[in-house]
Design a protein around this motif. Structure first.
Motif, PDB file in Angstrom:
ATOM      1  N   UNK A 105       0.820  -1.208   0.000  1.00 47.96           N
ATOM      2  CA  UNK A 105       0.000   0.000   0.000  1.00 47.96           C
ATOM      3  C   UNK A 105       0.857   1.263   0.000  1.00 47.96           C
ATOM      4  N   UNK A 106       1.968   1.253   0.721  1.00 43.72           N
ATOM      5  CA  UNK A 106       2.867   2.410   0.740  1.00 43.72           C
ATOM      6  C   UNK A 106       3.457   2.639  -0.646  1.00 43.72           C
ATOM      7  N   UNK A 107       3.867   1.571  -1.330  1.00 42.48           N
ATOM      8  CA  UNK A 107       4.414   1.693  -2.681  1.00 42.48           C
ATOM      9  C   UNK A 107       3.350   2.188  -3.654  1.00 42.48           C
ATOM     10  N   UNK A 108       2.134   1.702  -3.516  1.00 45.70           N
ATOM     11  CA  UNK A 108       1.019   2.128  -4.372  1.00 45.70           C
ATOM     12  C   UNK A 108       0.734   3.621  -4.165  1.00 45.70           C
ATOM     13  N   UNK A 109       0.737   4.060  -2.924  1.00 48.42           N
ATOM     14  CA  UNK A 109       0.505   5.476  -2.619  1.00 48.42           C
ATOM     15  C   UNK A 109       1.646   6.342  -3.155  1.00 48.42           C
TER      16      UNK A 109
END
Length: 128
Positions: A105-109
């Motif tokens: 999720x951090x990479x996607x954000x």
């Protein structure tokens, strides 16, 4: 056919309780046992496997050696194929950990933020 090979030394081998000269066992007895199996490849493989596991040489009978090596290689391939299947199934059924989900999720954000910033720079460059 049951073959019990025990007490193998450089000079002798005990087969089914009878001590015989190792050279006799590797040349004559192996040939006789393979001949008694005839064209039964499974029987030949069992005889050759018993001899190989006991540490006796199979080179005196090329047919037994060839069939046993082919059987051994096929067993190894089957084992490797099954292990690959197990790994593939384990990976397919694996559930990600909380850490992996958070990293995803951090990479996607981060990617979404970069795209928004790039769009903002393009709009600013055009004067909008």
């Amino acid at each position: 056919m049951y073959i019990a090979i025990t007490a193998v030394t450089p000079e002798s081998a005990t087969i089914n309780g009878q001590e015989l000269a190792r050279e006799y066992v590797e040349t004559v007895l192996l040939g006789l046992l393979v001949a008694s199996a005839g064209e039964n490849h499974a029987g030949i493989v069992k005889v050759a496997e018993a001899f190989a596991l006991a540490g006796l040489n199979l080179e005196a009978h090329p047919k037994a050696s060839r069939l046993y090596e082919g059987h051994r290689i096929e067993k190894q391939r089957e084992k490797e194929r099954r292990e690959a299947e197990v790994r593939a199934h384990a990976e397919r059924c694996r559930e990600p950990s909380r850490q992996e989900i958070a990293e995803y999720h951090a990479e996607k954000e981060r990617r979404a933020r970069e795209i928004r910033e790039h769009g903002a720079r393009l709009r600013a460059a055009r004067g909008r």
